[in-house]
Design an enzyme around this catalytic site. Structure first.
Site, PDB file in Angstrom:
ATOM      1  N   ARG A 154       0.819  -1.234   0.000  1.00 33.30           N
ATOM      2  CA  ARG A 154       0.000   0.000   0.000  1.00 33.30           C
ATOM      3  C   ARG A 154       0.846   1.274   0.000  1.00 33.30           C
ATOM      4  O   ARG A 154       0.387   2.336   0.409  1.00 33.30           O
ATOM      5  CB  ARG A 154      -0.974   0.032   1.181  1.00 33.30           C
ATOM      6  CG  ARG A 154      -1.980  -1.089   1.135  1.00 33.30           C
ATOM      7  CD  ARG A 154      -3.207  -0.748   1.961  1.00 33.30           C
ATOM      8  NE  ARG A 154      -4.193  -1.804   1.837  1.00 33.30           N
ATOM      9  CZ  ARG A 154      -4.225  -2.884   2.602  1.00 33.30           C
ATOM     10  NH1 ARG A 154      -3.338  -3.035   3.578  1.00 33.30           N
ATOM     11  NH2 ARG A 154      -5.133  -3.797   2.414  1.00 33.30           N
ATOM     12  N   LYS A 211       1.708  11.646 -10.799  1.00 35.24           N
ATOM     13  CA  LYS A 211       0.937  10.736 -11.661  1.00 35.24           C
ATOM     14  C   LYS A 211       1.809   9.527 -11.971  1.00 35.24           C
ATOM     15  O   LYS A 211       2.885   9.671 -12.562  1.00 35.24           O
ATOM     16  CB  LYS A 211       0.558  11.425 -12.968  1.00 35.24           C
ATOM     17  CG  LYS A 211      -0.668  12.300 -12.877  1.00 35.24           C
ATOM     18  CD  LYS A 211      -1.084  12.737 -14.265  1.00 35.24           C
ATOM     19  CE  LYS A 211      -2.288  13.634 -14.235  1.00 35.24           C
ATOM     20  NZ  LYS A 211      -2.625  14.145 -15.574  1.00 35.24           N
ATOM     21  N   GLU A 232       7.110  19.167 -24.162  1.00 38.58           N
ATOM     22  CA  GLU A 232       6.473  19.532 -22.882  1.00 38.58           C
ATOM     23  C   GLU A 232       6.943  20.912 -22.404  1.00 38.58           C
ATOM     24  O   GLU A 232       6.176  21.660 -21.814  1.00 38.58           O
ATOM     25  CB  GLU A 232       6.760  18.479 -21.802  1.00 38.58           C
ATOM     26  CG  GLU A 232       6.064  17.133 -22.023  1.00 38.58           C
ATOM     27  CD  GLU A 232       4.565  17.139 -21.687  1.00 38.58           C
ATOM     28  OE1 GLU A 232       4.045  18.158 -21.204  1.00 38.58           O
ATOM     29  OE2 GLU A 232       3.924  16.097 -21.942  1.00 38.58           O
ATOM     30  N   LYS A 237       4.707  23.813 -13.088  1.00 39.18           N
ATOM     31  CA  LYS A 237       3.985  22.566 -12.800  1.00 39.18           C
ATOM     32  C   LYS A 237       3.639  22.473 -11.317  1.00 39.18           C
ATOM     33  O   LYS A 237       2.520  22.102 -10.953  1.00 39.18           O
ATOM     34  CB  LYS A 237       4.807  21.345 -13.237  1.00 39.18           C
ATOM     35  CG  LYS A 237       4.101  20.053 -12.878  1.00 39.18           C
ATOM     36  CD  LYS A 237       4.409  18.890 -13.746  1.00 39.18           C
ATOM     37  CE  LYS A 237       3.399  17.772 -13.427  1.00 39.18           C
ATOM     38  NZ  LYS A 237       3.605  16.565 -14.185  1.00 39.18           N
ATOM     39  N   GLU A 276      -6.322  16.577 -10.284  1.00 38.65           N
ATOM     40  CA  GLU A 276      -6.839  16.992 -11.589  1.00 38.65           C
ATOM     41  C   GLU A 276      -8.360  17.130 -11.620  1.00 38.65           C
ATOM     42  O   GLU A 276      -9.035  16.634 -12.516  1.00 38.65           O
ATOM     43  CB  GLU A 276      -6.378  15.995 -12.667  1.00 38.65           C
ATOM     44  CG  GLU A 276      -6.434  16.604 -14.064  1.00 38.65           C
ATOM     45  CD  GLU A 276      -5.818  15.712 -15.138  1.00 38.65           C
ATOM     46  OE1 GLU A 276      -4.617  15.437 -15.046  1.00 38.65           O
ATOM     47  OE2 GLU A 276      -6.538  15.329 -16.054  1.00 38.65           O
ATOM     48  N   ARG A 336      -5.464  21.473 -12.855  1.00 39.59           N
ATOM     49  CA  ARG A 336      -4.406  20.599 -13.404  1.00 39.59           C
ATOM     50  C   ARG A 336      -4.679  20.169 -14.852  1.00 39.59           C
ATOM     51  O   ARG A 336      -3.761  19.791 -15.570  1.00 39.59           O
ATOM     52  CB  ARG A 336      -4.200  19.375 -12.502  1.00 39.59           C
ATOM     53  CG  ARG A 336      -2.998  18.555 -12.920  1.00 39.59           C
ATOM     54  CD  ARG A 336      -2.579  17.537 -11.887  1.00 39.59           C
ATOM     55  NE  ARG A 336      -1.417  16.804 -12.337  1.00 39.59           N
ATOM     56  CZ  ARG A 336      -0.640  16.068 -11.562  1.00 39.59           C
ATOM     57  NH1 ARG A 336      -0.905  15.955 -10.280  1.00 39.59           N
ATOM     58  NH2 ARG A 336       0.402  15.422 -12.061  1.00 39.59           N
ATOM     59  N   ASN A 383      -2.736  19.301 -19.687  1.00 36.39           N
ATOM     60  CA  ASN A 383      -3.018  18.411 -20.822  1.00 36.39           C
ATOM     61  C   ASN A 383      -3.119  19.170 -22.144  1.00 36.39           C
ATOM     62  O   ASN A 383      -3.582  18.619 -23.151  1.00 36.39           O
ATOM     63  CB  ASN A 383      -4.325  17.642 -20.576  1.00 36.39           C
ATOM     64  CG  ASN A 383      -4.191  16.755 -19.354  1.00 36.39           C
ATOM     65  OD1 ASN A 383      -3.140  16.162 -19.133  1.00 36.39           O
ATOM     66  ND2 ASN A 383      -5.244  16.692 -18.552  1.00 36.39           N
ATOM     67  N   HIS A 393      -2.557  17.483 -25.438  1.00 35.58           N
ATOM     68  CA  HIS A 393      -2.453  16.051 -25.159  1.00 35.58           C
ATOM     69  C   HIS A 393      -3.595  15.204 -25.739  1.00 35.58           C
ATOM     70  O   HIS A 393      -3.385  14.022 -26.005  1.00 35.58           O
ATOM     71  CB  HIS A 393      -2.370  15.804 -23.652  1.00 35.58           C
ATOM     72  CG  HIS A 393      -0.993  16.045 -23.093  1.00 35.58           C
ATOM     73  ND1 HIS A 393      -0.352  17.266 -23.182  1.00 35.58           N
ATOM     74  CD2 HIS A 393      -0.120  15.221 -22.449  1.00 35.58           C
ATOM     75  CE1 HIS A 393       0.841  17.177 -22.602  1.00 35.58           C
ATOM     76  NE2 HIS A 393       1.002  15.954 -22.162  1.00 35.58           N
ATOM     77  N   HIS A 395      -2.356  12.198 -27.638  1.00 36.25           N
ATOM     78  CA  HIS A 395      -2.544  10.797 -27.221  1.00 36.25           C
ATOM     79  C   HIS A 395      -3.172   9.992 -28.349  1.00 36.25           C
ATOM     80  O   HIS A 395      -2.817   8.831 -28.561  1.00 36.25           O
ATOM     81  CB  HIS A 395      -3.449  10.715 -25.983  1.00 36.25           C
ATOM     82  CG  HIS A 395      -2.722  10.980 -24.707  1.00 36.25           C
ATOM     83  ND1 HIS A 395      -3.361  11.291 -23.541  1.00 36.25           N
ATOM     84  CD2 HIS A 395      -1.401  10.974 -24.404  1.00 36.25           C
ATOM     85  CE1 HIS A 395      -2.465  11.475 -22.571  1.00 36.25           C
ATOM     86  NE2 HIS A 395      -1.270  11.292 -23.085  1.00 36.25           N
ATOM     87  N   HIS A 400       6.286  10.875 -27.090  1.00 34.55           N
ATOM     88  CA  HIS A 400       5.170  11.562 -26.434  1.00 34.55           C
ATOM     89  C   HIS A 400       5.203  13.073 -26.704  1.00 34.55           C
ATOM     90  O   HIS A 400       4.205  13.675 -27.112  1.00 34.55           O
ATOM     91  CB  HIS A 400       5.206  11.283 -24.928  1.00 34.55           C
ATOM     92  CG  HIS A 400       4.171  12.042 -24.163  1.00 34.55           C
ATOM     93  ND1 HIS A 400       2.825  11.806 -24.315  1.00 34.55           N
ATOM     94  CD2 HIS A 400       4.279  13.057 -23.269  1.00 34.55           C
ATOM     95  CE1 HIS A 400       2.149  12.645 -23.548  1.00 34.55           C
ATOM     96  NE2 HIS A 400       3.009  13.419 -22.895  1.00 34.55           N
TER      97      HIS A 400
HETATM   98  N1  GLY Z   1       1.615  15.365 -17.307  1.00 34.02           N
HETATM   99  C1  GLY Z   1       0.472  16.055 -16.882  1.00 34.02           C
HETATM  100  C2  GLY Z   1       0.279  16.060 -15.414  1.00 34.02           C
HETATM  101  O1  GLY Z   1       1.184  15.725 -14.674  1.00 34.02           O
HETATM  102  O2  GLY Z   1      -0.786  16.396 -14.960  1.00 34.02           O
END
Ligand code: GLY
Length: 357
Positions: free
Chosen positions: A118, A140, A182, A231, A241, A245, A249, A252, A256, A269
């Site tokens: 955990r 993430k 990025e 960030k 998010e 947040r 994206n 993205h 994606h 990416h």
């Molecule tokens: N890569 C996008 C984020 O960390 O929310």
């Protein structure tokens, strides 16, 4: 500049430092072990990085698990391999997993750290520009399923992040440009990040493009610090998010889709995010959210870093189908982050008819 960046996630006991330096890689092991104190650990490292830096890093071979490179390796089988090894080594809840590599290693090892017993300690050592400016920070962590990228994962903050710029010397051009994808993103979203300092990041990148492309360490240090400051400003306000947040994206959703259509083999990416940004600027212009002047300025800025827009690369129905499979689809609606003014973005429903007219 040598100061650390602090990350304090409110309502959580999650406070950690991002250390950025250019010291010899030979120093890294001791720096990390000093941080761990007496605690046991396992190093999960990318094969490429191990080949290049295994000797300099000098971790005991019985403390290392080497994982092959590539997005396809971010799968359940490698995740289980990590878990098996953590269990075999009898790592306890107080132990640490040290992830050394790019986003694939950081995300997958991070997910293993977040689920084994955990949750055990996680040290991120990003070795690509993309993982330095994005994936190693913010919590993430995930693995891919057969169908989708990052479909199984969690939010799990690291205990510390150690960035050493020397790793970027051996990054191939494709991976370096992926990281730039990025970095450029932050220039377009800066003012929406709600950071207290106005870095004027678009102008900084625009003026210093040549030095950045040449990987001048002073400039790499600066762009990593600014990207991370932005960030951190976002994730400390919205870790999970639920709102702000989402602006990270930017580029993205379409990006994606490109990665998935091509089975993760045609684009890195960051490159996919670059095409996603060209796409969303065209879209915003078509919807009159931005004027032609801003669109042209944005395009020549991206082009300056060695990219070129390739509209209509794929059949629009295919793209839309993949955009729908994005896990951020809400109530059957595709949501996109669109530019609305220099540095400002907002979220809105995606209108596929207007997008591909
Ligand atoms: N890569 C996008 C984020 O960390 O929310």
């Amino acid at each position: 500049m040598n100061s650390d960046i602090q990350v304090n996630i409110p309502n959580k006991e999650s406070h950690y430092s991002i250390h950025i330096n250019q010291e010899p890689i030979e120093n890294l092991k001791n720096t990390i072990l000093d941080f761990l104190g007496e605690q046991n650990y396992l190093v999960v490292i990318s094969k490429k990085v191990y080949k290049l830096y295994g000797k300099s890093l000098n971790f005991d071979s019985n403390k290392i698990l080497i994982i092959n490179d590539g997005e396809k390796e971010k799968n359940i089988y490698n995740y289980l391999k990590i878990i098996d090894r953590l269990e075999k080594e009898n790592l306890t809840r107080k132990s640490y997993l040290i992830a050394i590599g790019g986003g694939v290693i950081g995300d997958m090892a991070g997910f293993a750290a977040s689920t084994y017993r955990r949750g055990i300690g996680l040290i991120q050592v990003p070795t690509t520009l993309l993982s330095c400016v994005d994936s190693s920070v913010g919590g993430k962590v995930a693995i891919n399923t057969k169908k989708s990228k990052n479909m199984v994962g969690s939010f799990y903050q690291p205990s510390a992040v150690f960035i050493n710029l020397n790793f970027l010397n051996t990054l191939d051009e494709k991976q370096f440009k992926s990281g730039l994808g990025e970095v450029l993103k932050y220039a377009f979203i800066e003012k929406s990040c709600m950071n207290v300092i106005d870095y004027k990041f678009f102008d900084f990148l625009n003026v210093n493009a040549e030095k950045i492309i040449a990987r001048d360490f002073n400039f790499l240090d600066k762009i990593i610090r600014i990207s991370l400051a932005l960030k951190v400003a976002v994730v400390t306000k919205d870790e999970k998010e639920s709102g702000l947040r989402k602006i990270l994206n930017f580029g993205h959703t379409y990006g994606h889709a490109l990665e998935e259509i091509t089975d993760f083999s045609a684009f890195t990416h960051g490159e996919a995010v670059i095409y996603g940004m060209y796409f969303i600027f065209n879209y915003a212009h078509r919807l009159q959210l931005i004027d032609a002047n801003y669109k042209e300025k944005a395009f020549s800025f991206i082009d300056k870093f060695g990219f070129k827009d390739k509209p209509n690369m794929f059949n629009k129905d295919k793209i839309i189908k993949y955009m729908y499979s994005d896990k951020k689809v809400d109530n059957e609606k595709i949501k996109v982050i669109v530019p609305v003014a220099p540095g400002f973005v907002k979220e809105m429903d995606f209108d596929s008819i207007k997008a591909f007219k």
